[in-house]
Design an enzyme around this catalytic site. Structure first.
Site, PDB file in Angstrom:
ATOM      1  N   THR A  41     -60.593 -78.622-112.003  1.00 33.81           N
ATOM      2  CA  THR A  41     -60.155 -79.902-112.565  1.00 33.81           C
ATOM      3  C   THR A  41     -61.340 -80.720-113.052  1.00 33.81           C
ATOM      4  OG1 THR A  41     -60.189 -80.830-110.354  1.00 33.81           O
ATOM      5  CG2 THR A  41     -58.078 -80.065-111.176  1.00 33.81           C
ATOM      6  N   GLU A  66     -58.736 -78.983 -78.006  1.00 34.99           N
ATOM      7  CA  GLU A  66     -58.595 -77.584 -77.622  1.00 34.99           C
ATOM      8  C   GLU A  66     -58.865 -76.665 -78.819  1.00 34.99           C
ATOM      9  OE1 GLU A  66     -55.021 -75.402 -75.389  1.00 34.99           O
ATOM     10  OE2 GLU A  66     -55.231 -77.501 -74.876  1.00 34.99           O
TER      11      GLU A  66
END
Length: 449
Positions: free
Chosen positions: A179, A254
């Site tokens: 782009t 985690e």
């Protein structure tokens, strides 16, 4: 509660934000004006969804999110769109002039004017949290706001909220579909600046998503809406364990503990299955074993690279829907025996598994089929270094001629920042290479000298 705050930066971030919040609302039975629909009490058996939504006194649910863009048009669409009543007007922040695909404008000149306002709004959101878990930041690598403003924001968030985790969902510039010409510059500058501030970054390569839409969903000419809806499914899978109750739940921190062996090696490869259109799903079984094995097909990946050439350091499987641990164990055992999966020798076959009982929701009129079960695999593999190598090569081609550099210097950047950023990425490629080499080979080398 363990709240997460989402920050959507720039056009890509905001448009992905639209798709994500549309999906989250459907998943939690929240209507476009923020009130609960009829199904909501069935879906939300506990209040886990408050990690992403805050409740106002009159029963409205407001996303814990901020949308920022340095120019107004994209956010104006949200202000006038279906979900205009969902967001608090102060959560939608726009500037007057955009960053013009220029990292320096997003980070230095134009971005500087908006940063304090944005941090102030984020501060209001964090004050409403009882136990803030961290930030999810959505942006592109290639745009000026997505690259420059995000890196500025990450630096400031590290200052203000040092210990909170920051996870990125970053749109990697597609090798074919570009782009902006200066995407490689912006990408490398932003990666260099945010490398030490980001705990974990999930990269999504536009081209990989285009291919999935074409190949798996039979969409001849995918639009950004198609891409974003697919991306939102992935974001939803990664965050499902934060928003629903499940057998094996996964916390934000985690993820990092299990996926990031070294602070800099924090770019997991995301794979999602099954991605099928409604016509196909009707005729397919899509068992746990099948969707698990399709996660190891390069076709399901969100970044173009070949894991068969790399080694795995960690692997995290997030299942949702009708899945029981026994099926998962069988599926993973099968993968370990038959696949050519190579783990690094210092990390024996580590699969981390999360199971969430909420089946995937699909947007009505969307491209994806409603399925009973899905899996999202996050794997830290050395193969993703290929993506950096591609980007670095493009950077080098332009920088050798110093093409477009004056636009950056004109906005107050120094040319030294380019070479500094490029060296940092060369180091990152080297890090990936070293992590993949076997530890016993190194010992032998040491004896020779």
């Amino acid at each position: 509660m363990r709240e997460c705050i989402s920050v959507h930066v720039g056009q890509a971030g905001v448009q992905i934000g639209n798709a994500c919040w549309e999906l989250f609302c459907l998943e939690h039975g929240i209507q476009a004006d923020g009130t609960f629909g009829t199904q909501a009490s069935k879906i939300n058996d506990d209040d886990s969804f408050t990690t992403f939504f805050s409740e106002t006194g009159n029963g409205k649910h407001v996303p814990r999110a901020v949308m920022v863009d340095l120019e107004p048009t994209v956010v104006d669409e949200v202000r006038a769109g279906t979900y205009r009543q969902l967001f608090h007007p102060e959560q939608l922040i726009t500037g007057k002039e955009d960053a013009a695909n220029n990292y320096a404008r997003g980070h230095y000149t134009v971005g500087k004017e908006s940063i304090d306002l944005v941090l102030d709004r984020i501060r209001k959101l964090t004050d409403a949290c009882s136990g803030l878990q961290g930030f999810l930041i959505f942006h592109s690598f290639g745009g000026g706001t997505g690259s420059g403003f995000t890196s500025l924001l990450m630096e400031r968030l590290s200052l203000d909220y040092g210990k909170k985790s920051k996870l990125e969902f970053a749109i990697y510039p597609a090798p074919q579909v570009s782009t902006a010409v200066v995407e490689p510059y912006n990408s490398i500058l932003t990666t260099h600046t945010t490398l030490e501030h980001s705990d974990c970054a999930f990269m999504v390569d536009n081209e990989a998503i285009y291919d999935i839409c074409r190949r798996n969903l039979d969409i001849e000419r995918p639009t950004y809406t198609n891409l974003n809806r697919l991306i939102s499914q992935i974001v939803s899978s990664i965050t499902a364990s934060l928003r629903f109750d499940g057998a094996l739940n996964v916390d934000l921190t985690e993820f990092q503990t299990n996926l990031v062996p070294y602070p800099r090696i924090h770019f997991p490869l995301v794979t999602y299955a099954p991605i099928v259109s409604a016509e196909k799903a009707y005729h397919e079984q899509l068992s746990v074993a099948e969707i698990t094995s399709s996660c190891f097909e390069p076709n399901s990946q969100m970044v173009k690279c070949d894991p068969r050439h790399g080694k795995y350091m960690a692997c995290c499987m997030l299942y949702r829907g009708d899945v029981v641990p026994k099926d998962v164990n069988v599926a993973i055992a099968a993968i370990k025996t038959k696949r050519t999966i190579q783990f690094v020798d210092w990390c024996p076959t580590g699969f981390k598994v999360g199971i969430n009982y909420q089946p995937p929701t699909v947007v009505p009129g969307g491209d994806l089929a409603k399925v009973q079960r899905a899996v999202c695999m996050l794997s830290n593999t050395t193969a993703i270094a290929e993506a950096w190598a591609r980007l670095d090569h493009k950077f080098d081609l332009m920088y050798a001629k110093r093409a477009f550099v004056h636009w950056y210097v004109g906005e107050g950047m120094e040319e030294g920042e380019f070479s500094e950023a490029r060296e940092d990425l060369a180091a990152l490629e080297k890090d990936y290479e070293e992590v993949g080499t076997d530890s016993f080979e190194e010992e032998n080398e040491g004896e020779e000298f």
